[in-house]
Write a protein that holds these residues in place. Structure first.
Motif, mmCIF file in Angstrom:
data_model
loop_
_atom_site.group_PDB
_atom_site.id
_atom_site.type_symbol
_atom_site.label_atom_id
_atom_site.label_comp_id
_atom_site.label_asym_id
_atom_site.label_seq_id
_atom_site.Cartn_x
_atom_site.Cartn_y
_atom_site.Cartn_z
ATOM 1 N N SER A 168 0.826 -1.212 0.000
ATOM 2 C CA SER A 168 0.000 0.000 0.000
ATOM 3 C C SER A 168 0.856 1.256 0.000
ATOM 4 O O SER A 168 0.590 2.201 -0.753
ATOM 5 N N ARG A 200 1.076 4.295 -2.901
ATOM 6 C CA ARG A 200 0.770 5.670 -2.515
ATOM 7 C C ARG A 200 1.968 6.582 -2.741
ATOM 8 O O ARG A 200 1.813 7.722 -3.207
ATOM 9 N N TYR A 232 -7.552 10.552 -0.596
ATOM 10 C CA TYR A 232 -6.838 10.844 -1.841
ATOM 11 C C TYR A 232 -7.595 10.217 -3.007
ATOM 12 O O TYR A 232 -7.830 9.005 -3.021
ATOM 13 N N MET A 262 -7.785 6.559 -8.819
ATOM 14 C CA MET A 262 -7.033 5.773 -7.845
ATOM 15 C C MET A 262 -7.296 6.422 -6.493
ATOM 16 O O MET A 262 -7.050 7.618 -6.306
ATOM 17 N N GLY A 263 -7.843 5.645 -5.539
ATOM 18 C CA GLY A 263 -8.246 6.248 -4.277
ATOM 19 C C GLY A 263 -7.823 5.456 -3.059
ATOM 20 O O GLY A 263 -7.748 4.231 -3.095
ATOM 21 N N TRP A 264 -7.549 6.184 -1.973
ATOM 22 C CA TRP A 264 -7.229 5.563 -0.687
ATOM 23 C C TRP A 264 -7.478 6.570 0.425
ATOM 24 O O TRP A 264 -7.737 7.751 0.175
ATOM 25 N N ALA A 297 -5.977 -3.345 -5.063
ATOM 26 C CA ALA A 297 -4.584 -3.015 -5.375
ATOM 27 C C ALA A 297 -3.911 -4.060 -6.244
ATOM 28 O O ALA A 297 -2.958 -3.752 -6.971
ATOM 29 N N LEU A 332 -13.169 3.410 0.611
ATOM 30 C CA LEU A 332 -11.731 3.648 0.534
ATOM 31 C C LEU A 332 -11.047 3.134 1.793
ATOM 32 O O LEU A 332 -11.513 3.362 2.912
ATOM 33 N N PRO A 385 -4.874 1.124 -1.824
ATOM 34 C CA PRO A 385 -5.529 1.824 -2.938
ATOM 35 C C PRO A 385 -6.430 0.921 -3.766
ATOM 36 O O PRO A 385 -6.171 -0.272 -3.941
ATOM 37 N N LYS A 386 -7.519 1.535 -4.254
ATOM 38 C CA LYS A 386 -8.419 0.880 -5.205
ATOM 39 C C LYS A 386 -8.444 1.709 -6.484
ATOM 40 O O LYS A 386 -8.129 2.904 -6.486
ATOM 41 N N TYR A 387 -8.853 1.050 -7.555
ATOM 42 C CA TYR A 387 -8.965 1.705 -8.865
ATOM 43 C C TYR A 387 -10.426 1.659 -9.305
ATOM 44 O O TYR A 387 -11.042 0.591 -9.323
#
Length: 230
Positions: free
Chosen positions: A105, A109, A174, A187-189, A210, A220, A224-226
């Motif tokens: 992770s 990031r 983010y 792309m979020g986290w 991820a 979130l 991270p996820k897409y």
């Protein structure tokens, strides 16, 4: 990130000497997240400071290449980069370093923050194969760590993408928007310890975790996820 010695070193170089780029090892908090601060500087502020030095000095071109970064992996004892060539009794009780999942992770990031900052041209993850900090564990039959698959998925989805913008969100969230020839990808986290809801204005067509696996949960997390949004 020893910028005062860097300034001093650049000032004493011969008048006609010029680097092709300023190339630091860039660590922020090797025992924590890349968004953490060391004094006033998180990864983002450090990237900006190093770029400012590259622009200021007549001895280097206006380019920044991060030539080394990694996180120490937990339970790797004397092979950990934050360890020593011996073990202390305390280390046997409290293992320093990050779990494989956090390592993956933090890597994603860090890459997103630095490469999307506009200040950093390239990032080199050092190194591919190492027991204490590599993407592959060379003491375990060269087994790929989760970070290896996370990086492969990052490159698959965003390797040819163009960064468009960082969404205006709460400081702990983010959302980075990218585009390809036929897709818009977020792309979020979050840096919060608990999952946070994705903004209601986003209706994803598909969600990947991820590691590139299709998931249905849009919340979130620190990993991270897409989100494919168009």
């Amino acid at each position: 990130f020893e910028y005062l010695p860097v300034i001093a070193a650049l000032n004493v170089l011969p008048g006609n000497f010029r680097f092709k780029a300023l190339f630091p090892f860039l660590y922020v908090d090797r025992r924590g997240a890349p968004e953490n601060k060391q004094g006033y500087f998180s990864t983002l502020e450090k990237s900006a400071m190093i770029r400012a030095l590259a622009q200021w000095s007549k001895h280097t071109e206006d380019r920044v290449i991060i030539s080394e970064v990694n996180w120490p992996v937990k339970h790797t004892t004397i092979w950990s980069p934050i360890g020593c060539p011996y073990e202390t009794p305390n280390w046997r009780r409290i293992q320093p370093g990050e779990s494989d999942e956090d390592y993956a992770s933090y890597m994603l990031r860090f890459l997103a923050i630095t490469l999307c900052s506009g200040h950093v041209e390239q990032v080199f993850w050092w190194r591919l194969s190492a027991h204490g900090y590599g993407l592959v564990d060379d003491r375990n039959q060269f087994t790929p760590r989760p970070a290896f698959y996370a990086l492969a998925n990052f490159l698959k989805l965003l390797g040819n993408a163009t960064f468009q913008k960082k969404w205006l969100t709460d400081t702990s969230i983010y959302l980075m928007e990218f585009s390809t020839t036929n897709q818009r990808i977020l792309m979020g986290w979050t840096t919060q310890p608990t999952p946070q809801p994705l903004t209601p204005s986003v209706t994803p067509i598909q969600i990947y975790n991820a590691y590139g696996e299709t998931v249905t949960d849009s919340s979130l997390t620190s990993s991270p996820k897409y989100f494919i949004v168009s």
